[in-house]
Write an enzyme that holds these catalytic residues in place. Structure first.
Site, PDB file in Angstrom:
ATOM      1  N   PRO A  60      99.843 -74.980 -13.930  1.00  0.00           N
ATOM      2  CA  PRO A  60      99.348 -76.361 -13.861  1.00  0.00           C
ATOM      3  C   PRO A  60      98.796 -76.839 -15.215  1.00  0.00           C
ATOM      4  O   PRO A  60      98.196 -76.050 -15.961  1.00  0.00           O
ATOM      5  CB  PRO A  60      98.219 -76.291 -12.832  1.00  0.00           C
ATOM      6  CG  PRO A  60      98.446 -75.010 -12.086  1.00  0.00           C
ATOM      7  CD  PRO A  60      99.059 -74.084 -13.083  1.00  0.00           C
ATOM      8  N   ILE A  92      95.217 -75.959 -19.282  1.00  0.00           N
ATOM      9  CA  ILE A  92      96.499 -75.294 -19.038  1.00  0.00           C
ATOM     10  C   ILE A  92      96.150 -73.964 -18.392  1.00  0.00           C
ATOM     11  O   ILE A  92      95.505 -73.116 -19.014  1.00  0.00           O
ATOM     12  CB  ILE A  92      97.286 -75.065 -20.351  1.00  0.00           C
ATOM     13  CG1 ILE A  92      97.521 -76.389 -21.080  1.00  0.00           C
ATOM     14  CG2 ILE A  92      98.616 -74.344 -20.049  1.00  0.00           C
ATOM     15  CD1 ILE A  92      98.064 -76.219 -22.497  1.00  0.00           C
ATOM     16  N   HIS A  93      96.538 -73.807 -17.122  1.00  0.00           N
ATOM     17  CA  HIS A  93      96.213 -72.599 -16.361  1.00  0.00           C
ATOM     18  C   HIS A  93      97.502 -71.810 -16.155  1.00  0.00           C
ATOM     19  O   HIS A  93      98.335 -72.176 -15.325  1.00  0.00           O
ATOM     20  CB  HIS A  93      95.574 -72.973 -15.024  1.00  0.00           C
ATOM     21  CG  HIS A  93      94.961 -71.825 -14.310  1.00  0.00           C
ATOM     22  ND1 HIS A  93      95.709 -70.878 -13.647  1.00  0.00           N
ATOM     23  CD2 HIS A  93      93.666 -71.448 -14.182  1.00  0.00           C
ATOM     24  CE1 HIS A  93      94.898 -69.973 -13.124  1.00  0.00           C
ATOM     25  NE2 HIS A  93      93.646 -70.298 -13.435  1.00  0.00           N
ATOM     26  N   ILE A  94      97.684 -70.739 -16.914  1.00  0.00           N
ATOM     27  CA  ILE A  94      98.935 -69.987 -16.901  1.00  0.00           C
ATOM     28  C   ILE A  94      99.011 -69.113 -15.657  1.00  0.00           C
ATOM     29  O   ILE A  94      98.276 -68.138 -15.516  1.00  0.00           O
ATOM     30  CB  ILE A  94      99.076 -69.135 -18.174  1.00  0.00           C
ATOM     31  CG1 ILE A  94      98.938 -70.022 -19.422  1.00  0.00           C
ATOM     32  CG2 ILE A  94     100.415 -68.391 -18.171  1.00  0.00           C
ATOM     33  CD1 ILE A  94      98.647 -69.263 -20.686  1.00  0.00           C
ATOM     34  N   GLY A  95      99.922 -69.475 -14.757  1.00  0.00           N
ATOM     35  CA  GLY A  95     100.102 -68.719 -13.523  1.00  0.00           C
ATOM     36  C   GLY A  95      98.971 -68.949 -12.535  1.00  0.00           C
ATOM     37  O   GLY A  95      97.990 -69.623 -12.826  1.00  0.00           O
TER      38      GLY A  95
END
Length: 166
Positions: A133, A85-88
């Site tokens: 994403p 989970i890639h925040i931003g």
């Protein structure tokens, strides 16, 4: 006789549902404004345009990586699938500012457990995008992937994809 012996060694196909880690709008991974994700260099998946900064676990599993900048987290699900989970986008440059982790590497998590809280206003100000994403980084174990491609999603409740593991 041999068929029975070797038949037992075959792994059973397991299915797993991945739930949304965020509240927001689901978008296709190909529409993420970053080629690393849109061209699936990190793996296949989906993305979310979040409406708030509460990131929860999308699966039952274990935290295998928490980036020191807290902008990304890796989870190994109970089936062995590894999710990022890639925040931003370009949030690594924020050096952790605006991110608060609620877990650490090695923690066991269940669907809906809080992982990270982030300040979306700050991300909008200091990074490229809040688009987040969610990708499978060990896609070689995936037999099939059925993705939802759009719509409003609720964290810990909305199904974003169904995976069959080899």
């Amino acid at each position: 006789m041999l068929k029975k012996l070797f038949g037992k060694k075959q792994e059973k196909v397991s299915e797993e549902t991945v739930f949304s880690p965020l509240n927001g709008q689901l978008i296709e991974i190909e529409k993420v404004p970053d080629p690393v994700f849109s061209q699936k260099m990190m793996g296949d998946g989906v993305a979310i345009e979040p409406t708030d900064g509460k990131v929860v676990s999308p699966v039952d599993g274990e935290i295998i990586q928490l980036f020191h900048t807290k902008h990304a987290i890796g989870i190994k699900s109970s089936s062995g699938m590894e999710l990022l989970i890639h925040i931003g986008l370009e949030t690594v440059n924020m050096n952790g500012e605006g991110f608060e982790a609620h877990v650490k590497e090695g923690d066991k998590v269940s669907v809906g457990d809080p992982l990270i809280t982030c300040d979306l206003d700050l991300i909008n100000e200091k990074a490229t995008s809040t688009v987040t994403p969610i990708v499978i980084t060990n896609g070689d174990i995936v037999e099939s992937l059925s993705k939802e491609n759009s719509g409003s999603v609720q964290n810990g409740q909305s199904k974003i994809f169904q995976v069959k593991i080899k």
